[in-house]
Write an enzyme that holds these catalytic residues in place. Structure first.
Site, short mmCIF file in Angstrom:
data_model
loop_
_atom_site.label_atom_id
_atom_site.label_comp_id
_atom_site.label_asym_id
_atom_site.label_seq_id
_atom_site.Cartn_x
_atom_site.Cartn_y
_atom_site.Cartn_z
N ARG A 220 -30.74 68.00 32.66
CA ARG A 220 -31.84 67.68 33.14
C ARG A 220 -32.21 68.08 34.83
O ARG A 220 -31.28 68.17 35.36
CB ARG A 220 -32.24 66.18 32.93
CG ARG A 220 -32.32 66.06 31.48
CD ARG A 220 -32.82 64.69 30.94
NE ARG A 220 -34.19 64.37 31.26
CZ ARG A 220 -34.62 63.07 31.42
NH1 ARG A 220 -33.66 62.25 30.92
NH2 ARG A 220 -35.54 62.72 31.62
N GLN B 184 -39.98 59.05 39.19
CA GLN B 184 -38.52 59.20 39.54
C GLN B 184 -38.35 60.16 40.90
O GLN B 184 -37.68 59.83 41.72
CB GLN B 184 -37.84 59.91 38.42
CG GLN B 184 -37.78 59.08 36.97
CD GLN B 184 -36.99 59.62 35.85
OE1 GLN B 184 -36.45 60.81 36.04
NE2 GLN B 184 -36.88 59.10 35.12
N ASP C 39 -44.27 58.72 28.30
CA ASP C 39 -43.17 58.32 27.35
C ASP C 39 -43.88 57.98 26.01
O ASP C 39 -43.20 57.66 24.98
CB ASP C 39 -42.59 57.19 28.02
CG ASP C 39 -41.68 57.62 29.08
OD1 ASP C 39 -41.42 58.75 29.34
OD2 ASP C 39 -41.18 56.70 29.95
N LYS D 236 -38.28 48.83 31.07
CA LYS D 236 -36.86 49.64 31.58
C LYS D 236 -37.02 50.00 32.98
O LYS D 236 -36.24 49.88 33.75
CB LYS D 236 -36.92 50.87 30.70
CG LYS D 236 -35.84 51.65 31.06
CD LYS D 236 -35.16 52.73 29.67
CE LYS D 236 -36.03 53.60 29.40
NZ LYS D 236 -35.70 55.13 30.43
C1 S3P Z 1 -39.70 56.79 34.83
C2 S3P Z 1 -40.52 57.73 34.97
C3 S3P Z 1 -40.82 58.86 34.10
C4 S3P Z 1 -40.56 58.26 32.64
C5 S3P Z 1 -39.20 57.69 32.67
C6 S3P Z 1 -38.99 56.67 33.51
C7 S3P Z 1 -39.22 55.87 35.89
O1 S3P Z 1 -40.11 59.93 34.45
O2 S3P Z 1 -40.65 59.24 31.72
O3 S3P Z 1 -38.83 57.28 31.25
O4 S3P Z 1 -38.82 54.55 35.74
O5 S3P Z 1 -39.41 56.18 37.21
P1 S3P Z 1 -40.66 60.87 35.32
O6 S3P Z 1 -40.71 60.44 36.78
O7 S3P Z 1 -39.86 62.18 35.19
O8 S3P Z 1 -42.20 61.38 34.97
#
Ligand code: S3P
Length: 445
Positions: A124, A171, A325, A22
């Site tokens: 969020r 993120q 996750d 993903k």
């Molecule tokens: C993700 C980063 C993670 C993860 C999310 C996907 C990403 O979140 O939990 O499902 O694709 O960068 P955080 O960056 O908030 O830890």
């Protein structure tokens, strides 16, 4: 939609191939759109979240073609300055990754925009990206002044930043890096521990200069140099299977007696593969075969066998971002381990699609497993191989990972236990065929 699952499942055996990653799928669309030329992708995840990313970029004038089964994608990149002002609010659906990463890109455009998403997204936390983006000169505000989406963004020219992120969040890091593609100076991000590094790897593959260092105190430092022009890759971008989705089948094989399963083509990037380390510590019988590279990412097939005597484990520190996750399903497996397992340093679980500390402890308790919430994690009192489940109804809280976790744990019940999962359709977010794939395994015998 409710799904009911009976215990005493047949062993998970044979082979399975897991849908695409993903995180990498999102980045392929976003960075493909910002590259010069055509990007071709295989192994794309056609989950609702990644389709939200496609919708947003189409709304900004990017031509994106999907194959019939939606796993092959072609993106006609228009370069860093080729996006067009969307005619309406960009809808990121349930996807935190879309909302946060796209906000970094939008902050630097020569047009104004607004991003929002579903009820869950509108709760969020977005201050974590608004703060650093503002430090780079962005004009971004929460429309309701509650630190959440809808976010109104007035495109600006941006400058560099030296940012100490309080959380290890890919993120946050990626929002800054994507905004940094437009900055006139370097951007440097420090995170408490290295979070998943798919953005850095893909940016490098497209021609940007990104370096990563581990500092003496364990923090990670990521630097992007200014002036990059992204060039679409000549070779097809192969997205590996998502280890976060493989996690449910790895865990099912560990929980269901007699299982012997080969999971093909799973991404094992070290910033994502903490679950393998934790299961090894628990004594699980997992081996990696056929290790190889798919573009910038490491991949392997995973051979997993049922393990009768799992040991309890403590999970915290630098491991947490590498399995954030997967913690729900790891907590479920910990119920079948001998002794108390502790998850700590994981307060981030509270701000996912649900508060996963609460939703896990509630679900485990309904099944008769003793578990406690702590400030930054949980304690699971494992019952070892004598694990017994009660029949129960579990609220998924519309959180895909909670729904899949309890579906897997339910398999470990006895013939007379039934676990019903509410709002199970939320699995669409990251693994639309999850129940079909699980049923294929169960019906094999
Ligand atoms: C993700 C980063 C993670 C993860 C999310 C996907 C990403 O979140 O939990 O499902 O694709 O960068 P955080 O960056 O908030 O830890």
């Amino acid at each position: 939609m409710d799904i009911s699952i009976q215990g005493a499942a047949a062993p998970f055996s044979g082979e399975i191939t897991i849908p695409g990653d993903k995180s990498i799928s999102h980045r392929a669309i976003m960075l493909g759109a910002l590259s010069e030329g055509t990007t071709r992708v295989t192994g794309f995840l056609n989950g609702a979240d990644c389709l939200s990313t496609i919708r947003c970029f189409r709304d900004m004038g990017i031509a994106i073609t999907l194959s019939d089964d939606e796993t092959e994608v072609q993106i006609e990149g228009r370069g860093l300055h080729g996006l067009q002002k969307p005619e309406h609010i960009l809808n990121c659906g349930n996807s935190g990754t879309t909302t946060r990463l796209i906000s970094g890109i939008l902050s630097a455009q020569n047009f104004d925009s607004c991003v929002t998403g579903d009820e869950s997204i509108q709760k969020r936390p977005m201050n974590r990206i608004m703060k650093p983006l503002r430090e780079m000169g962005a004009s971004i505000r929460s429309q309701k002044d509650n630190g959440c989406a809808p976010l109104e963004i007035h495109g600006q020219s941006l400058h560099g930043i030296d940012y100490e992120s309080p959380v290890a969040s890919a993120q946050v890091k990626s929002a800054i890096l994507f905004a940094g593609l437009y900055a006139s100076q370097p951007v440097r991000i420090m995170e408490p521990y290295l979070s998943r590094d798919h953005s850095e790897r893909m940016l490098r593959a497209l021609g940007a200069t990104v370096s990563t260092k581990t500092l003496a105190d364990g923090r990670a430092e990521i630097t992007l140099q200014p002036g990059a022009q992204l060039i679409a890759p000549a070779a097809t971008l192969e997205i590996p299977g998502d280890i976060s989705s493989a996690a449910y089948f790895i865990s099912a094989a560990l929980l269901v007696p007699g299982s012997d399963l080969l999971i093909r083509n799973v991404g094992i990037n070290p910033t994502r593969a903490g679950i393998l380390e934790v299961y090894r510590r628990m004594g699980a019988n997992i081996s990696l075969v056929n290790q190889r590279l798919a573009g910038a990412e490491e991949v392997a097939d995973l051979h997993v066998c049922y393990t009768e005597n799992l040991r309890a484990v403590d999970i915290g520190g630098a491991l947490i971002p590498t399995l954030i996750d997967e913690l729900p399903v790891i907590a479920a497996v910990a119920a079948a381990a001998e002794g108390d397992s502790r998850i700590y340093d994981a307060a981030e679980l509270k701000v996912k699609e649900s508060n996963r500390i609460q939703t896990m402890v509630a679900g485990l308790s309904s099944l008769g497993i003793s578990a406690e919430e702590t400030e930054d994690g949980m304690i699971i009192h494992g019952q070892g191989k004598k694990l017994r489940l009660c029949s129960a109804s579990i609220d998924s809280f519309k959180d895909h990972r909670i729904a899949m976790t309890f579906a897997v744990l339910a398999l470990r019940g006895t013939r007379d236990t039934t676990v019903t999962i509410h709002d199970a359709e939320c699995i669409e977010i990251s693994y639309p065929n999850f129940f079909k794939d699980m049923k294929k395994m169960i019906d094999k015998e």
